[in-house]
Scaffold this motif. Sequence first.
Motif, mmCIF file in Angstrom:
data_model
loop_
_atom_site.group_PDB
_atom_site.id
_atom_site.type_symbol
_atom_site.label_atom_id
_atom_site.label_comp_id
_atom_site.label_asym_id
_atom_site.label_seq_id
_atom_site.Cartn_x
_atom_site.Cartn_y
_atom_site.Cartn_z
ATOM 1 N N VAL A 1 0.850 -1.192 0.000
ATOM 2 C CA VAL A 1 0.000 0.000 0.000
ATOM 3 C C VAL A 1 0.885 1.240 0.000
ATOM 4 C CG1 VAL A 1 -1.863 1.240 1.160
ATOM 5 C CG2 VAL A 1 -1.788 -1.265 1.248
ATOM 6 N N GLY A 2 0.862 1.985 -1.110
ATOM 7 C CA GLY A 2 1.665 3.193 -1.223
ATOM 8 C C GLY A 2 0.863 4.437 -0.927
ATOM 9 N N ARG B 1 7.605 3.234 8.024
ATOM 10 C CA ARG B 1 6.825 2.623 9.097
ATOM 11 C C ARG B 1 7.505 1.417 9.715
ATOM 12 N NH1 ARG B 1 1.705 4.321 9.189
ATOM 13 N NH2 ARG B 1 2.076 4.028 11.424
ATOM 14 N N CYS B 2 8.677 1.057 9.219
ATOM 15 C CA CYS B 2 9.345 -0.154 9.695
ATOM 16 C C CYS B 2 10.852 0.079 9.715
ATOM 17 C CB CYS B 2 8.993 -1.337 8.797
ATOM 18 S SG CYS B 2 9.675 -2.917 9.320
ATOM 19 N N LEU B 3 11.498 -0.239 10.816
ATOM 20 C CA LEU B 3 12.936 -0.116 10.932
ATOM 21 C C LEU B 3 13.573 -1.417 10.473
ATOM 22 C CD1 LEU B 3 12.973 1.389 14.541
ATOM 23 C CD2 LEU B 3 13.254 2.671 12.420
ATOM 24 N N CYS B 4 14.534 -1.338 9.567
ATOM 25 C CA CYS B 4 15.202 -2.535 9.065
ATOM 26 C C CYS B 4 16.689 -2.236 8.938
ATOM 27 C CB CYS B 4 14.612 -2.960 7.722
ATOM 28 S SG CYS B 4 15.251 -4.518 7.086
ATOM 29 N N ARG B 5 17.517 -3.082 9.541
ATOM 30 C CA ARG B 5 18.962 -2.861 9.452
ATOM 31 C C ARG B 5 19.716 -4.167 9.623
ATOM 32 N NH1 ARG B 5 21.196 -1.427 14.925
ATOM 33 N NH2 ARG B 5 22.773 -0.277 13.760
ATOM 34 N N LEU C 1 1.760 -8.569 3.651
ATOM 35 C CA LEU C 1 1.737 -7.109 3.519
ATOM 36 C C LEU C 1 3.150 -6.572 3.621
ATOM 37 C CD1 LEU C 1 0.230 -4.361 3.443
ATOM 38 C CD2 LEU C 1 0.134 -4.479 5.949
ATOM 39 N N VAL C 2 3.511 -5.701 2.683
ATOM 40 C CA VAL C 2 4.813 -5.028 2.710
ATOM 41 C C VAL C 2 4.663 -3.690 3.420
ATOM 42 C CG1 VAL C 2 6.710 -4.109 1.326
ATOM 43 C CG2 VAL C 2 5.451 -6.121 0.539
ATOM 44 N N LEU C 3 5.555 -3.419 4.365
ATOM 45 C CA LEU C 3 5.530 -2.148 5.091
ATOM 46 C C LEU C 3 6.545 -1.185 4.492
ATOM 47 C CD1 LEU C 3 5.329 -3.295 8.829
ATOM 48 C CD2 LEU C 3 3.469 -2.458 7.377
#
Length: 338
Positions: free
Chosen positions: A11-12, A75-79, A69-71
């Motif tokens: 959802v963009g 809205r999502c921290l990724c590292r 669902l792709v965030l």
Amino acid sequence: MERKIRLAFDVGSSAMKVALWRGKTLELHEVPLPENLMDGDTITMPHAFSGFLKAKRKELRLPGGPAALVLPRSRCLCRMVTLPRMTIEHLELNLPYEFNDFMHDDPSKYYCDYAVCRRQEPAGEEPQEMTLMTAAVERQLVQDAIRMFADGGFSLRKILPQEMALIQLVQTRQAAHPDDSREFCFIDLGQQSTMISLIQDDRLQAERQVPVGCRDLDEAVGEALHIDARLADSYKRANQEDVLHHPLCCGVYDRIAVETLKVINFYRYTYRQNQLQGVYLIGGGANVQILRETLAERIDLPVLPVTDLVPAGFSPGLESSCAYAAGAAVRMEEVSGR
């Protein structure tokens, strides 16, 4: 036995992308969102969004049941992190502390998850460290998403960040072509900005967000044709009066190309043995042909077809804009190492 996920959503800010397995083909859809339903990457009217999902489920003949669902990155921290080897119990206790500098609230209000990256050094002694792709997301966001999609007729069973969706595409490609390059560059030509992501195997090696996107191109179109910026997108898609070759638009392409080249050059300098063979253009801006041509010319790397990432094949036409949804929908048995 739990049913496999066949359906994924992304959802963009202005459109919802859908990926669905029908037989051996990954069917893709890009659906404009109603006005005032979104504020950036945030759904402002949950009940209306659920109603929108119900209508699209019927219109597109989408199956009910488990979905992914792709965030968005906002809205999502990724590292990627490297930690001493430890038990799963200790890892789950320590993982929230890796996000202390990024969380805006108490760590207990976040879900944290991880995927262990494969070892890259030669096999031998047991390693003392482990590398992980980690993610953290607000619990309330996850609970709200599950509720909205349930009201729309879908059961969210997998929620993942955009980075992991791309990694799943990479792993699918590598499983089918193990002798090809292990390095992949994705350039996401989004509405608000451009995101450059460099992935090697199952890890994110470099990433940078450039504050230039299709919104800037819309503004250039509006200024060139003396029209309201809200009308510019339709004029851009139709290349009205050959506006996409206007100097103002070419200036936007140049800015994106220069910033992209900086990131790629930094990657090549840092990883001297790199075997980067091309780039994949994704996002809505990937459909602007002159922008594609400008990037390919400036960065001196070929633009590779996104359709090559999934051996089963895409339904044609939307593979660039729906890449994140496609990555989330990849069947887990098709992903190497899973």
